[in-house]
Design an enzyme around this catalytic site. Structure first.
Site, PDB file in Angstrom:
ATOM      1  N   ASP A   8       1.042  -1.245  -0.027  1.00  0.00           N
ATOM      2  CA  ASP A   8      -0.116  -0.088   0.023  1.00  0.00           C
ATOM      3  C   ASP A   8       0.839   1.083  -0.172  1.00  0.00           C
ATOM      4  O   ASP A   8       2.218   1.153  -0.154  1.00  0.00           O
ATOM      5  CB  ASP A   8      -1.189  -0.233   1.269  1.00  0.00           C
ATOM      6  CG  ASP A   8      -0.449   0.354   2.448  1.00  0.00           C
ATOM      7  OD1 ASP A   8       0.760   0.370   2.603  1.00  0.00           O
ATOM      8  OD2 ASP A   8      -1.188   0.072   3.417  1.00  0.00           O
ATOM      9  N   CYS A  65       2.421  -3.741   4.098  1.00  0.00           N
ATOM     10  CA  CYS A  65       1.496  -2.577   4.521  1.00  0.00           C
ATOM     11  C   CYS A  65       2.208  -1.922   5.804  1.00  0.00           C
ATOM     12  O   CYS A  65       3.313  -2.236   6.038  1.00  0.00           O
ATOM     13  CB  CYS A  65       0.067  -2.831   4.574  1.00  0.00           C
ATOM     14  SG  CYS A  65      -0.465  -3.844   5.855  1.00  0.00           S
ATOM     15  N   THR A  67       1.701  -2.189   8.893  1.00  0.00           N
ATOM     16  CA  THR A  67       2.140  -3.439   9.921  1.00  0.00           C
ATOM     17  C   THR A  67       2.146  -4.666   9.247  1.00  0.00           C
ATOM     18  O   THR A  67       2.856  -5.576   9.865  1.00  0.00           O
ATOM     19  CB  THR A  67       0.824  -3.421  10.787  1.00  0.00           C
ATOM     20  OG1 THR A  67      -0.382  -3.882  10.187  1.00  0.00           O
ATOM     21  CG2 THR A  67       0.569  -2.219  11.831  1.00  0.00           C
ATOM     22  N   HIS A  98       7.957 -25.009   8.116  1.00  0.00           N
ATOM     23  CA  HIS A  98       6.789 -25.989   8.861  1.00  0.00           C
ATOM     24  C   HIS A  98       5.328 -25.325   8.229  1.00  0.00           C
ATOM     25  O   HIS A  98       4.625 -26.541   8.405  1.00  0.00           O
ATOM     26  CB  HIS A  98       7.037 -25.475  10.154  1.00  0.00           C
ATOM     27  CG  HIS A  98       8.140 -25.951  10.978  1.00  0.00           C
ATOM     28  ND1 HIS A  98       8.245 -25.840  12.445  1.00  0.00           N
ATOM     29  CD2 HIS A  98       9.257 -26.423  10.566  1.00  0.00           C
ATOM     30  CE1 HIS A  98       9.456 -26.252  12.695  1.00  0.00           C
ATOM     31  NE2 HIS A  98      10.096 -26.843  11.537  1.00  0.00           N
ATOM     32  N   ARG A 109       6.131   0.102   8.720  1.00  0.00           N
ATOM     33  CA  ARG A 109       6.229   0.905   9.824  1.00  0.00           C
ATOM     34  C   ARG A 109       6.919   0.124  11.038  1.00  0.00           C
ATOM     35  O   ARG A 109       6.817   0.591  12.249  1.00  0.00           O
ATOM     36  CB  ARG A 109       4.798   1.448  10.065  1.00  0.00           C
ATOM     37  CG  ARG A 109       4.456   2.341   8.990  1.00  0.00           C
ATOM     38  CD  ARG A 109       2.930   2.782   9.643  1.00  0.00           C
ATOM     39  NE  ARG A 109       2.645   3.818   8.541  1.00  0.00           N
ATOM     40  CZ  ARG A 109       1.269   4.172   8.423  1.00  0.00           C
ATOM     41  NH1 ARG A 109       0.260   3.672   8.847  1.00  0.00           N
ATOM     42  NH2 ARG A 109       1.022   5.198   7.782  1.00  0.00           N
ATOM     43  N   ARG A 132       5.621 -34.464   9.141  1.00  0.00           N
ATOM     44  CA  ARG A 132       4.590 -34.169  10.065  1.00  0.00           C
ATOM     45  C   ARG A 132       3.991 -33.036   9.885  1.00  0.00           C
ATOM     46  O   ARG A 132       2.865 -32.585  10.372  1.00  0.00           O
ATOM     47  CB  ARG A 132       5.150 -34.302  11.629  1.00  0.00           C
ATOM     48  CG  ARG A 132       6.339 -33.082  12.014  1.00  0.00           C
ATOM     49  CD  ARG A 132       6.706 -33.295  13.389  1.00  0.00           C
ATOM     50  NE  ARG A 132       7.566 -32.250  13.813  1.00  0.00           N
ATOM     51  CZ  ARG A 132       8.662 -32.233  13.448  1.00  0.00           C
ATOM     52  NH1 ARG A 132       9.297 -32.849  12.699  1.00  0.00           N
ATOM     53  NH2 ARG A 132       9.382 -30.895  14.049  1.00  0.00           N
ATOM     54  N   HIS A 133       4.722 -31.798   9.335  1.00  0.00           N
ATOM     55  CA  HIS A 133       4.177 -30.599   8.942  1.00  0.00           C
ATOM     56  C   HIS A 133       3.058 -30.657   8.081  1.00  0.00           C
ATOM     57  O   HIS A 133       2.147 -29.911   8.009  1.00  0.00           O
ATOM     58  CB  HIS A 133       5.425 -29.759   8.519  1.00  0.00           C
ATOM     59  CG  HIS A 133       6.713 -29.543   9.622  1.00  0.00           C
ATOM     60  ND1 HIS A 133       5.999 -29.422  10.846  1.00  0.00           N
ATOM     61  CD2 HIS A 133       7.795 -30.085   9.732  1.00  0.00           C
ATOM     62  CE1 HIS A 133       7.259 -29.318  11.653  1.00  0.00           C
ATOM     63  NE2 HIS A 133       8.215 -29.746  10.695  1.00  0.00           N
ATOM     64  N   ARG A 136      -0.278 -30.916   9.169  1.00  0.00           N
ATOM     65  CA  ARG A 136      -1.018 -30.026   9.903  1.00  0.00           C
ATOM     66  C   ARG A 136      -1.157 -28.929   9.005  1.00  0.00           C
ATOM     67  O   ARG A 136      -2.470 -28.422   9.005  1.00  0.00           O
ATOM     68  CB  ARG A 136       0.212 -29.358  10.818  1.00  0.00           C
ATOM     69  CG  ARG A 136       0.405 -30.196  11.897  1.00  0.00           C
ATOM     70  CD  ARG A 136       1.801 -30.158  12.781  1.00  0.00           C
ATOM     71  NE  ARG A 136       2.006 -31.050  13.794  1.00  0.00           N
ATOM     72  CZ  ARG A 136       3.303 -31.068  14.516  1.00  0.00           C
ATOM     73  NH1 ARG A 136       4.223 -30.479  13.988  1.00  0.00           N
ATOM     74  NH2 ARG A 136       3.270 -32.010  15.577  1.00  0.00           N
TER      75      ARG A 136
HETATM   76  C1  RB5 Z   1      -2.539   2.428   6.701  1.00  0.00           C
HETATM   77  O1  RB5 Z   1      -2.685   3.494   7.552  1.00  0.00           O
HETATM   78  C2  RB5 Z   1      -2.466   1.156   7.533  1.00  0.00           C
HETATM   79  O2  RB5 Z   1      -3.655   0.994   8.052  1.00  0.00           O
HETATM   80  C3  RB5 Z   1      -2.191   0.144   6.655  1.00  0.00           C
HETATM   81  O3  RB5 Z   1      -0.957   0.446   6.124  1.00  0.00           O
HETATM   82  C4  RB5 Z   1      -1.859  -1.426   7.408  1.00  0.00           C
HETATM   83  O4  RB5 Z   1      -0.914  -1.046   8.468  1.00  0.00           O
HETATM   84  C5  RB5 Z   1      -3.026  -2.063   7.873  1.00  0.00           C
HETATM   85  O5  RB5 Z   1      -3.157  -3.190   8.243  1.00  0.00           O
END
Ligand code: RB5
Length: 153
Positions: A8, A65, A67, A98, A109, A132-133, A136
């Protein structure tokens, strides 16, 4: 090996660094993400990379993205996708070995570019161990396909 990458607006610079890193190593990289810093809805890129992996248009995927979470959730909604969010190389390696993860996801970020390159390298250099993996991973597929899990209900 062909790699699909998606991102993104938070991850344009990091995505470009990863593409450069991979191309220098000889990988073919297909860009499914945005190249603009204008707000961009991460599910679009997660879906595109997920489809490319599930349809075998690429061998493995990378999604980024802010996170790494939202884009991985979107990718994971595509049948056949196992996208794992990580923030260090050990988990990147183990999720291939695995869980047979076929997409690695991380946050622009959360991790810096050098750590991100290590994550990507560990993921791409590792191989699924089966054994074994496999059983699962098959259970995960059973949940995906039937919304049930034999012996667990
Ligand atoms: C964008 O602000 C943020 O929400 C996106 O990049 C992401 O972290 C969502 O999971």
């Amino acid at each position: 090996m062909k790699i699909g990458i998606g991102n993104d607006h938070t991850a344009v610079d990091l995505k470009n660094e990863i593409i450069k890193h991979l191309e220098e190593k000889g990988y073919e990289v297909i860009n499914y993400g945005t190249d603009s810093t204008e707000r961009f809805d991460y599910p679009v890129a997660g879906y595109k990379v997920g489809k490319a992996v599930a349809n075998k248009n690429v061998d493995l995927g990378i999604t980024i993205c802010g996170t790494g979470i939202g884009i991985s959730l979107a990718a994971n909604k595509v049948k056949g996708v196992r996208a794992a969010v990580v923030s260090e190389p050990y988990s990147a390696k183990l999720t291939r070995q695995h869980n047979n993860a076929n997409i690695i996801s991380f946050g622009s970020r959360v991790v810096g570019s050098e750590l991100a390159k290590m994550i990507v390298d560990e993921f791409l250099n590792a191989e699924f161990e089966g054994g074994r993996h496999q059983r699962r991973v098959d259970m995960i597929t059973e949940i995906e396909e039937t919304n049930k899990l034999e012996g667990a209900d």
